[in-house]
Design a protein around this motif. Structure first.
Motif, PDB file in Angstrom:
ATOM      1  N   GLY A  33     -70.300  37.652 -75.108  1.00 21.41           N
ATOM      2  CA  GLY A  33     -71.008  36.399 -74.835  1.00 21.41           C
ATOM      3  C   GLY A  33     -70.118  35.176 -74.809  1.00 21.41           C
ATOM      4  N   GLN A  34     -69.145  35.099 -75.723  1.00 23.87           N
ATOM      5  CA  GLN A  34     -68.312  33.891 -75.777  1.00 23.87           C
ATOM      6  C   GLN A  34     -67.425  33.732 -74.533  1.00 23.87           C
ATOM      7  OE1 GLN A  34     -66.562  32.452 -79.406  1.00 23.87           O
ATOM      8  NE2 GLN A  34     -67.786  33.844 -80.649  1.00 23.87           N
ATOM      9  N   PRO A  35     -66.621  34.740 -74.166  1.00 26.18           N
ATOM     10  CA  PRO A  35     -65.839  34.558 -72.939  1.00 26.18           C
ATOM     11  C   PRO A  35     -66.724  34.464 -71.695  1.00 26.18           C
ATOM     12  CG  PRO A  35     -65.569  36.796 -73.796  1.00 26.18           C
ATOM     13  CD  PRO A  35     -66.269  36.004 -74.852  1.00 26.18           C
ATOM     14  N   LEU A  36     -67.865  35.133 -71.712  1.00 27.10           N
ATOM     15  CA  LEU A  36     -68.806  35.038 -70.603  1.00 27.10           C
ATOM     16  C   LEU A  36     -69.322  33.611 -70.459  1.00 27.10           C
ATOM     17  CD1 LEU A  36     -70.844  36.083 -68.495  1.00 27.10           C
ATOM     18  CD2 LEU A  36     -72.210  36.986 -70.372  1.00 27.10           C
ATOM     19  N   ALA A  37     -69.695  32.996 -71.588  1.00 24.82           N
ATOM     20  CA  ALA A  37     -70.179  31.618 -71.564  1.00 24.82           C
ATOM     21  C   ALA A  37     -69.086  30.666 -71.078  1.00 24.82           C
ATOM     22  CB  ALA A  37     -70.663  31.211 -72.955  1.00 24.82           C
ATOM     23  N   LEU A  38     -67.866  30.886 -71.540  1.00 19.35           N
ATOM     24  CA  LEU A  38     -66.748  30.040 -71.122  1.00 19.35           C
ATOM     25  C   LEU A  38     -66.558  30.110 -69.606  1.00 19.35           C
ATOM     26  CD1 LEU A  38     -63.300  29.651 -72.768  1.00 19.35           C
ATOM     27  CD2 LEU A  38     -63.399  30.364 -70.401  1.00 19.35           C
ATOM     28  N   LEU A  39     -66.566  31.316 -69.064  1.00 23.56           N
ATOM     29  CA  LEU A  39     -66.344  31.481 -67.633  1.00 23.56           C
ATOM     30  C   LEU A  39     -67.514  30.940 -66.814  1.00 23.56           C
ATOM     31  CD1 LEU A  39     -64.752  35.041 -67.742  1.00 23.56           C
ATOM     32  CD2 LEU A  39     -63.583  32.917 -67.166  1.00 23.56           C
ATOM     33  N   MET A  40     -68.739  31.059 -67.332  1.00 25.52           N
ATOM     34  CA  MET A  40     -69.885  30.502 -66.615  1.00 25.52           C
ATOM     35  C   MET A  40     -69.842  28.977 -66.619  1.00 25.52           C
ATOM     36  SD  MET A  40     -71.398  33.023 -65.281  1.00 25.52           S
ATOM     37  CE  MET A  40     -72.715  32.081 -64.519  1.00 25.52           C
ATOM     38  N   LYS A  41     -69.302  28.392 -67.694  1.00 22.48           N
ATOM     39  CA  LYS A  41     -69.146  26.932 -67.737  1.00 22.48           C
ATOM     40  C   LYS A  41     -68.208  26.459 -66.632  1.00 22.48           C
ATOM     41  CE  LYS A  41     -69.332  22.793 -69.947  1.00 22.48           C
ATOM     42  NZ  LYS A  41     -68.752  21.864 -68.975  1.00 22.48           N
ATOM     43  N   MET A  42     -67.289  27.299 -66.218  1.00 21.37           N
ATOM     44  CA  MET A  42     -66.323  26.955 -65.177  1.00 21.37           C
ATOM     45  C   MET A  42     -66.879  27.154 -63.767  1.00 21.37           C
ATOM     46  SD  MET A  42     -63.019  28.793 -66.945  1.00 21.37           S
ATOM     47  CE  MET A  42     -61.918  28.469 -65.574  1.00 21.37           C
ATOM     48  N   ASN A  43     -68.031  27.824 -63.648  1.00 24.84           N
ATOM     49  CA  ASN A  43     -68.555  28.153 -62.330  1.00 24.84           C
ATOM     50  C   ASN A  43     -69.221  26.928 -61.706  1.00 24.84           C
ATOM     51  OD1 ASN A  43     -70.367  29.124 -60.200  1.00 24.84           O
ATOM     52  ND2 ASN A  43     -69.871  31.158 -60.949  1.00 24.84           N
ATOM     53  N   PRO A  44     -68.772  26.486 -60.536  1.00 27.91           N
ATOM     54  CA  PRO A  44     -69.332  25.281 -59.926  1.00 27.91           C
ATOM     55  C   PRO A  44     -70.778  25.429 -59.470  1.00 27.91           C
ATOM     56  CG  PRO A  44     -67.809  26.350 -58.418  1.00 27.91           C
ATOM     57  CD  PRO A  44     -67.668  27.056 -59.738  1.00 27.91           C
ATOM     58  N   LEU A  45     -71.296  26.658 -59.422  1.00 30.33           N
ATOM     59  CA  LEU A  45     -72.693  26.860 -59.030  1.00 30.33           C
ATOM     60  C   LEU A  45     -73.656  26.677 -60.199  1.00 30.33           C
ATOM     61  CD1 LEU A  45     -72.421  29.972 -56.671  1.00 30.33           C
ATOM     62  CD2 LEU A  45     -72.556  27.556 -56.055  1.00 30.33           C
ATOM     63  N   LYS A  78     -73.570  12.286 -66.425  1.00 26.26           N
ATOM     64  CA  LYS A  78     -73.594  11.569 -65.158  1.00 26.26           C
ATOM     65  C   LYS A  78     -72.683  12.278 -64.157  1.00 26.26           C
ATOM     66  CE  LYS A  78     -72.899   7.025 -63.076  1.00 26.26           C
ATOM     67  NZ  LYS A  78     -72.472   5.625 -63.302  1.00 26.26           N
ATOM     68  N   GLY A  79     -73.219  12.503 -62.969  1.00 23.78           N
ATOM     69  CA  GLY A  79     -72.420  13.136 -61.932  1.00 23.78           C
ATOM     70  C   GLY A  79     -72.438  14.653 -61.978  1.00 23.78           C
ATOM     71  N   ALA A  80     -73.230  15.244 -62.881  1.00 26.89           N
ATOM     72  CA  ALA A  80     -73.296  16.703 -62.928  1.00 26.89           C
ATOM     73  C   ALA A  80     -73.758  17.251 -61.583  1.00 26.89           C
ATOM     74  CB  ALA A  80     -74.262  17.150 -64.029  1.00 26.89           C
ATOM     75  N   SER A  81     -73.120  18.297 -61.136  1.00 33.58           N
ATOM     76  CA  SER A  81     -73.386  18.810 -59.799  1.00 33.58           C
ATOM     77  C   SER A  81     -74.734  19.506 -59.749  1.00 33.58           C
ATOM     78  CB  SER A  81     -72.293  19.801 -59.396  1.00 33.58           C
ATOM     79  OG  SER A  81     -72.338  20.938 -60.243  1.00 33.58           O
ATOM     80  N   GLY A  82     -75.300  19.543 -58.537  1.00 33.38           N
ATOM     81  CA  GLY A  82     -76.476  20.355 -58.349  1.00 33.38           C
ATOM     82  C   GLY A  82     -76.095  21.818 -58.449  1.00 33.38           C
ATOM     83  N   GLY A  83     -77.010  22.635 -58.873  1.00 35.17           N
ATOM     84  CA  GLY A  83     -76.700  24.048 -59.006  1.00 35.17           C
ATOM     85  C   GLY A  83     -77.833  24.770 -59.674  1.00 35.17           C
ATOM     86  N   PHE A  84     -77.530  25.870 -60.338  1.00 29.46           N
ATOM     87  CA  PHE A  84     -78.541  26.719 -60.929  1.00 29.46           C
ATOM     88  C   PHE A  84     -78.502  26.648 -62.455  1.00 29.46           C
ATOM     89  CE2 PHE A  84     -77.488  28.569 -56.805  1.00 29.46           C
ATOM     90  CZ  PHE A  84     -78.753  28.662 -56.238  1.00 29.46           C
ATOM     91  N   LYS A  85     -79.655  26.972 -63.047  1.00 23.57           N
ATOM     92  CA  LYS A  85     -79.774  27.009 -64.498  1.00 23.57           C
ATOM     93  C   LYS A  85     -79.588  28.449 -64.958  1.00 23.57           C
ATOM     94  CE  LYS A  85     -82.885  23.026 -64.623  1.00 23.57           C
ATOM     95  NZ  LYS A  85     -84.221  22.518 -65.019  1.00 23.57           N
ATOM     96  N   VAL A  86     -78.632  28.641 -65.836  1.00 22.34           N
ATOM     97  CA  VAL A  86     -78.251  29.991 -66.271  1.00 22.34           C
ATOM     98  C   VAL A  86     -78.374  30.094 -67.782  1.00 22.34           C
ATOM     99  CG1 VAL A  86     -76.389  31.696 -66.347  1.00 22.34           C
ATOM    100  CG2 VAL A  86     -76.663  30.234 -64.323  1.00 22.34           C
ATOM    101  N   GLY A  87     -79.007  31.157 -68.258  1.00 24.38           N
ATOM    102  CA  GLY A  87     -79.109  31.423 -69.686  1.00 24.38           C
ATOM    103  C   GLY A  87     -78.296  32.641 -70.064  1.00 24.38           C
ATOM    104  N   VAL A  88     -77.549  32.533 -71.165  1.00 27.88           N
ATOM    105  CA  VAL A  88     -76.784  33.656 -71.698  1.00 27.88           C
ATOM    106  C   VAL A  88     -77.394  34.016 -73.048  1.00 27.88           C
ATOM    107  CG1 VAL A  88     -74.535  34.496 -72.462  1.00 27.88           C
ATOM    108  CG2 VAL A  88     -74.673  32.916 -70.529  1.00 27.88           C
ATOM    109  N   LEU A  89     -77.937  35.212 -73.172  1.00 33.39           N
ATOM    110  CA  LEU A  89     -78.591  35.661 -74.388  1.00 33.39           C
ATOM    111  C   LEU A  89     -77.651  36.593 -75.145  1.00 33.39           C
ATOM    112  CD1 LEU A  89     -82.174  36.420 -72.972  1.00 33.39           C
ATOM    113  CD2 LEU A  89     -81.159  34.230 -73.667  1.00 33.39           C
ATOM    114  N   GLY A  90     -77.161  36.101 -76.285  1.00 31.48           N
ATOM    115  CA  GLY A  90     -76.113  36.796 -77.006  1.00 31.48           C
ATOM    116  C   GLY A  90     -74.790  36.102 -76.788  1.00 31.48           C
ATOM    117  N   ALA A  91     -74.852  34.762 -76.715  1.00 31.58           N
ATOM    118  CA  ALA A  91     -73.689  33.974 -76.299  1.00 31.58           C
ATOM    119  C   ALA A  91     -72.612  33.853 -77.356  1.00 31.58           C
ATOM    120  CB  ALA A  91     -74.146  32.570 -75.881  1.00 31.58           C
ATOM    121  N   ALA A  92     -72.910  34.223 -78.593  1.00 32.30           N
ATOM    122  CA  ALA A  92     -71.908  34.095 -79.651  1.00 32.30           C
ATOM    123  C   ALA A  92     -71.168  35.400 -79.918  1.00 32.30           C
ATOM    124  CB  ALA A  92     -72.567  33.600 -80.945  1.00 32.30           C
ATOM    125  N   GLY A  93     -71.470  36.433 -79.157  1.00 34.23           N
ATOM    126  CA  GLY A  93     -70.856  37.730 -79.383  1.00 34.23           C
ATOM    127  C   GLY A  93     -69.519  37.892 -78.688  1.00 34.23           C
ATOM    128  N   GLY A  94     -68.966  39.090 -78.805  1.00 33.56           N
ATOM    129  CA  GLY A  94     -67.650  39.370 -78.246  1.00 33.56           C
ATOM    130  C   GLY A  94     -67.615  39.258 -76.733  1.00 33.56           C
TER     131      GLY A  94
END
Length: 354
Positions: free
Chosen positions: A55-67, A37-53
């Motif tokens: 991918g993991q910090p990349l996924a973390l930083l993308m989770k922080m992106n308000p877009l 509830k309350g999730a902001s409008g923005g874009f849908k982003v896919g990270v392919l290889g998200a569990a790798g070296g």
């Protein structure tokens, strides 16, 4: 007290974020409704290889992106664990995990931006070309999924060797009839990030105040920093130019050797990839004046792909900037870069066409 049906629905929504079941198992709880509830409008982003070296910090930083409103994390191993971990972050993006080839299409459906860090990392003594045989096949498979499920997405290719994997992606999209050169970008931002950092050290400036164009490709001599075009305008001695050029070209090797077999440039690469992804998202949003260096289909040189400054917008690459005036040192470096790049590009093209 809340009726048990409402409580059960809430629990089901949480479960659907972490490990989405097949649509046939979801009843009225469709994936598009699995939103906090309350999730902001923005874009849908896919990270392919998200569990790798990367991918993991990349996924973390993308989770922080308000877009980012929806973040899909895909890998062939460990995706549920990474997804569960990142999903606990109190930012508005909804995270969903996808595991294995059978869930690739679900991971890609509806994405606006797809980032591909998948593949094996460099180890001591390895060149980017040593990674080719493994990573080429991975990129081919993932791009086949993109062509089928989100052909209009902006695609950011990180998987090395970028000089060859971007042409591979292009050939896959051509075969599928979905190729749009404006939407396919090789991420060379790490070369720019390094260049800004190393030049700032020499000049005694904050790296955030420095802008170094880096053109060519993303390996060794194909990485060509245009030190004559540094902002703020600066002059360097021949010794400084040699030092900076060599260090920028071999920054990846510097990290591989420093980690002594324990990994490659994963954290700085994730940072650079997110910086570039953010620029792509701001372009998609319609922000003006978004200019970054990227490895794209290009007519700047006689080569079919080349990294240079590009302006990003709603359709991806909307303008490719010319190289600008080069000094004698840079002209010589450009010829070396083109010779090396030509072979790498052909290697990628031949991988699909053969």
């Amino acid at each position: 007290m809340q009726p048990s049906s409402i409580v059960n629905d809430r629990i089901a929504r949480i479960a659907a974020h972490l490990q989405p079941p097949n649509d046939s198992q979801m009843g009225d709880l469709r994936r598009e409704n699995c939103r906090a509830k309350g999730a902001s409008g923005g874009f849908k982003v896919g990270v392919l290889g998200a569990a790798g070296g990367i991918g993991q910090p990349l996924a973390l930083l993308m989770k922080m992106n308000p877009l980012v409103s929806v973040l899909h994390l895909y890998d062939v191993v460990n995706a549920p664990g990474v997804t569960a971990d990142i999903s606990h972050m109190d930012t508005s993006a909804v995270v969903r995990g996808f595991l294995g080839q059978q869930q690739l299409e679900d991971a890609l459906t509806g994405m606006d931006l797809v980032i591909i860090p998948a593949g094996v990392p460099r180890k001591p003594g390895m060149t980017r070309d040593d990674l080719f045989n493994i990573n080429a096949g991975i990129v081919k498979t993932l791009c086949e999924g993109i062509a089928k499920c989100c052909p209009k997405a902006i695609v950011n290719v990180i998987s090395n060797p970028v000089n060859s994997t971007v042409p591979i992606a292009a050939e896959v999209f051509k075969k599928a009839g979905t190729y749009d050169p404006k939407r396919l970008l090789g991420v060379t931002m790490l070369d720019v990030v390094r260049a800004n950092t190393f030049v700032a050290e020499v000049l005694g400036l904050d790296p955030r105040e420095v802008d170094v164009p880096v053109v060519g490709g993303h390996a060794g001599v194909t990485i060509l920093p245009l030190l004559s075009q540094v902002k703020p305008s600066s002059s360097f001695t021949p010794k400084e130019i040699d030092y900076l050029t060599d260090r920028i070209q071999n920054g990846g090797t510097e990290v591989v050797e420093a980690k002594a077999g324990a990994g490659s440039a994963t954290l700085s690469m994730a940072y650079a990839a997110v910086k570039f992804a953010d620029a792509c998202l701001r372009g998609l949003r319609g922000d003006a004046g978004i200019v970054q260096c990227a490895y794209v289909a290009s007519e700047v040189t006689e080569l079919p792909f080349f990294a240079s400054k590009v302006r990003l917008g709603r359709t991806g690459v909307e303008e490719i900037h010319p190289l600008g005036p080069l000094n004698e040192y840079e002209r010589a470096g450009l010829e070396k870069a083109k010779k090396e790049l030509a072979g790498s590009i052909q290697k990628g093209v031949s991988f699909i066409r053969k």
